[in-house]
Design a protein around this motif. Structure first.
Motif, short mmCIF file in Angstrom:
data_model
loop_
_atom_site.label_atom_id
_atom_site.label_comp_id
_atom_site.label_asym_id
_atom_site.label_seq_id
_atom_site.Cartn_x
_atom_site.Cartn_y
_atom_site.Cartn_z
N UNK A 310 2.66 -9.08 1.43
CA UNK A 310 2.16 -8.49 0.19
C UNK A 310 2.31 -6.98 0.31
N UNK A 311 3.11 -6.39 -0.55
CA UNK A 311 3.24 -4.93 -0.60
C UNK A 311 2.19 -4.45 -1.59
N UNK A 312 1.15 -3.81 -1.05
CA UNK A 312 0.02 -3.40 -1.88
C UNK A 312 -0.09 -1.88 -1.90
N UNK A 313 -0.14 -1.31 -3.09
CA UNK A 313 -0.52 0.09 -3.24
C UNK A 313 -2.03 0.15 -3.35
N UNK A 322 -4.55 2.70 11.32
CA UNK A 322 -3.41 3.45 11.85
C UNK A 322 -2.12 2.93 11.23
N UNK A 323 -0.99 3.34 11.78
CA UNK A 323 0.30 2.86 11.30
C UNK A 323 0.38 1.34 11.43
N UNK A 324 0.02 0.82 12.61
CA UNK A 324 0.05 -0.62 12.86
C UNK A 324 -1.38 -1.11 13.07
N UNK A 325 -1.74 -2.21 12.41
CA UNK A 325 -3.10 -2.75 12.49
C UNK A 325 -3.04 -4.27 12.52
N UNK A 326 -3.89 -4.85 13.38
CA UNK A 326 -3.97 -6.30 13.49
C UNK A 326 -5.42 -6.75 13.30
N UNK A 327 -5.63 -7.69 12.38
CA UNK A 327 -6.93 -8.33 12.19
C UNK A 327 -6.78 -9.76 12.68
N UNK A 328 -7.31 -10.03 13.88
CA UNK A 328 -7.03 -11.29 14.56
C UNK A 328 -7.77 -12.49 13.97
N UNK A 348 -7.43 -19.23 8.41
CA UNK A 348 -7.86 -17.94 8.98
C UNK A 348 -6.67 -17.30 9.69
N UNK A 349 -5.72 -16.75 8.93
CA UNK A 349 -4.52 -16.19 9.56
C UNK A 349 -4.79 -14.82 10.17
N UNK A 350 -4.01 -14.50 11.20
CA UNK A 350 -3.99 -13.14 11.73
C UNK A 350 -3.25 -12.25 10.73
N UNK A 351 -3.86 -11.13 10.35
CA UNK A 351 -3.29 -10.26 9.32
C UNK A 351 -2.77 -8.98 9.97
N UNK A 352 -1.52 -8.68 9.69
CA UNK A 352 -0.91 -7.43 10.15
C UNK A 352 -0.78 -6.50 8.95
N UNK A 353 -1.24 -5.26 9.11
CA UNK A 353 -1.13 -4.26 8.05
C UNK A 353 -0.39 -3.04 8.59
N UNK A 354 0.77 -2.78 8.01
CA UNK A 354 1.56 -1.61 8.37
C UNK A 354 1.41 -0.57 7.27
N UNK A 355 1.02 0.66 7.65
CA UNK A 355 0.74 1.70 6.65
C UNK A 355 1.52 2.96 7.03
N UNK A 356 2.72 3.10 6.48
CA UNK A 356 3.55 4.26 6.86
C UNK A 356 2.99 5.57 6.33
N UNK A 357 2.16 5.50 5.28
CA UNK A 357 1.60 6.75 4.73
C UNK A 357 0.65 7.43 5.71
N UNK A 372 1.64 -2.66 3.80
CA UNK A 372 2.57 -3.76 4.04
C UNK A 372 1.73 -4.81 4.76
N UNK A 373 1.24 -5.80 4.02
CA UNK A 373 0.26 -6.75 4.52
C UNK A 373 0.94 -8.09 4.78
N UNK A 374 1.01 -8.49 6.05
CA UNK A 374 1.85 -9.63 6.44
C UNK A 374 1.09 -10.64 7.27
N UNK A 375 1.41 -11.91 7.08
CA UNK A 375 0.99 -12.96 8.00
C UNK A 375 2.22 -13.75 8.42
N UNK A 376 2.15 -14.34 9.62
CA UNK A 376 3.23 -15.22 10.07
C UNK A 376 3.06 -16.58 9.41
N UNK A 377 4.16 -17.13 8.92
CA UNK A 377 4.13 -18.42 8.24
C UNK A 377 5.32 -19.25 8.71
N UNK A 378 5.31 -20.56 8.44
CA UNK A 378 6.46 -21.37 8.82
C UNK A 378 7.69 -21.00 8.00
N UNK A 379 8.85 -21.35 8.52
CA UNK A 379 10.06 -21.17 7.73
C UNK A 379 10.07 -22.17 6.57
#
Length: 489
Positions: A310-313, A322-328, A348-357, A372-379
């Motif tokens: 999810x690209x969220x403004x 920080x630039x890289x963040x993990x919510x386990x 209850x997915x692990x959430x990765x948030x990347x914030x280049x700003x 840049x809010x991402x979770x790992x999912x199956x193909x």
């Protein structure tokens, strides 16, 4: 008259391949189905927000610098980056937080202070990662695994006697459970399996090589964002004579008497002496090589995980991020069981948030952040993605609210979604997998396609779906291995 090379696809490996072949004296033309270069390493703009679309971690910058050097240019004149003081911020539901400092001593002390992990264990783990890198990278990262001289050189022969120490017979999780005392430390180091779309409870412990790149060598950030890796190399390639044709979807690799001699776009033929395929290997065989021999065993290998992004403004600044963040996740093993066994998304997915700003302030309006809010999912295997995405979105929002003590949804100013279906559509990645074939067994490194065709002369391969694997450094190395083969052949 110069010999001609055609490159199919302008992913980062395709661009790197075009540079190497142009420097070697070939006439090079790149055909790209999209209207832009970079493949996954592109960007998205939503209103006043800019996002790096895909890969967000930058390691081994020397692989980028080398491309400028071989072209006779100083990389620092065209591409600038800085080392991260904090590689990642880690958050758990119970309120514990850890800053993964780039300085190993500070990181070790942080893990002891916040988690209770003995300093000696962190040091030992990173020394072990360095040991694996020292012995395996010359074999698995810098050479073809499909040539006998790789296995018969002196370094390889010495490495055979150290296999037990290199993690080949262990899973990542089993090795980490022996290394560390605290469950959260195990979880933090297990996370590195996701760097190539794998499951730490299945993938071999050789992947404990990855922390070496991030801690012992360092993680970096390009001053203009990750997309600048693409842009700077694209500009470099054009400057040395590479020609690009965008919006041109190859329909066939032309082969006669087991020799590739060009490509076709519908019925129009383009001839060349060398053909380099940067398209996902599986989809290439299904489409542009469908009339040729099919390496069925490789094509049928399980694929890596994919991503839901999810690209969220966000119209608020969060100073704790920080630039890289993990919510386990609180149930890490269950999360991977859902991804790889049940082919679905855990509640209850692990959430990765990347914030280049955080590092590039003009990527978001003043007082805002680009998440840049991402979770790992199956193909993609035909799941009911529209339902899964809505459920996952709510679970992600609830988790962020709990961990950061906020109400995030009213702060979302703009949104765009990338899921396995659209990843496959935009990048031709089979099933939307991010890293090609899965690495969830000890033989995975040998179950990647070679950087050359053993059946078709003058046909070569580079990119994340072939050896040595996915991620920016390995994609760049695939282009290097491949180009060295072309010159030798």
């Amino acid at each position: 008259m110069k010999k001609k090379v055609i490159v199919i696809g302008s992913g980062i490996a395709g661009i790197a391949a075009s540079i190497r072949m142009a420097v070697a004296g070939y006439e090079v033309e790149v055909f790209e189905a999209n209207s832009y270069p970079g493949g996954k390493l592109s960007e998205i703009r939503l209103g006043a927000y800019r996002f790096d679309a895909g890969p967000s971690l930058f390691t081994l910058p020397e692989q980028v610098e080398e491309l400028f050097a071989i072209a006779g240019q100083d990389a620092s004149d065209h591409f600038k980056y800085k080392k991260l003081a904090i590689t990642c911020q880690y958050f758990w539901e119970n309120g514990q937080r850890v800053s993964a400092f780039g300085d190993i001593e500070k990181f070790s002390e942080e893990m002891y202070t916040k988690i209770g992990e003995p300093v000696a264990n962190i040091r030992k783990a990173l020394q072990s990662a360095a040991y694996i890198y020292e012995h395996l990278s010359p074999l698995f990262m810098h050479r073809s695994l499909h040539k006998w001289n790789t296995w018969m050189n002196p370094h390889a022969l010495r490495t055979y006697f150290k296999m037990g120490k290199l993690g080949i017979f262990d899973t990542m999780n089993a090795a980490n459970e022996r290394l560390f005392e605290k469950e959260k430390t195990v979880q933090l180091f297990n996370r590195y399996a996701t760097y190539n779309g794998s499951d730490p409870y299945q993938t071999p412990a050789t992947l404990n090589i990855i922390p070496h790149l991030e801690f012992n060598i360092g993680a970096f950030f390009p001053e203009k964002g990750m997309h600048d890796i693409t842009q700077s190399l694209y500009k470099l390639s054009i400057g040395i004579g590479v020609k690009y044709s965008f919006g041109q979807k190859i329909t066939e690799i032309l082969v006669k008497e087991k020799k590739a001699y060009g490509v076709a776009i519908n019925k129009k033929e383009h001839h060349a002496d060398i053909i380099i395929n940067n398209m996902d290997m599986v989809n290439a065989y299904k489409t542009i090589l469908k009339n040729q021999y099919q390496p069925t065993k490789l094509l049928n290998q399980p694929k890596s995980s994919s991503a839901l992004i999810f690209y969220w403004g966000i119209k608020k600044h969060f100073p704790e991020l920080e630039l890289h963040n993990i919510l386990f996740s609180d149930a890490y093993q269950k999360e991977f069981e859902h991804i790889f066994n049940q082919k679905t998304i855990y509640k209850d997915p692990t959430v990765y948030i990347n914030i280049t700003s955080v590092n590039k302030q003009d990527d978001a309006p003043e007082g805002g952040m680009n998440w840049f809010t991402m979770i790992n999912v199956p193909n993609n295997q035909g799941q009911h993605w529209d339902v899964l995405i809505q459920e996952a979105r709510q679970n992600i929002i609830h988790k962020i609210n709990r961990v950061l003590n906020t109400d995030i949804e009213p702060l979302i100013e703009v949104e765009e979604v990338l899921d396995p279906r659209t990843i496959e559509l935009k990048t031709s990645s089979a099933q939307g997998s991010l890293y090609g074939n899965s690495s969830n067994n000890k033989y995975a490194a040998f179950l990647r396609h070679a950087n050359f065709s053993s059946n078709i002369k003058n046909l070569y391969f580079c990119g994340g779906s072939v050896h040595p694997g996915g991620g920016i450094p390995l994609c760049l190395l695939s282009a290097k291995i491949m180009s060295e083969m072309v010159l030798k052949d």
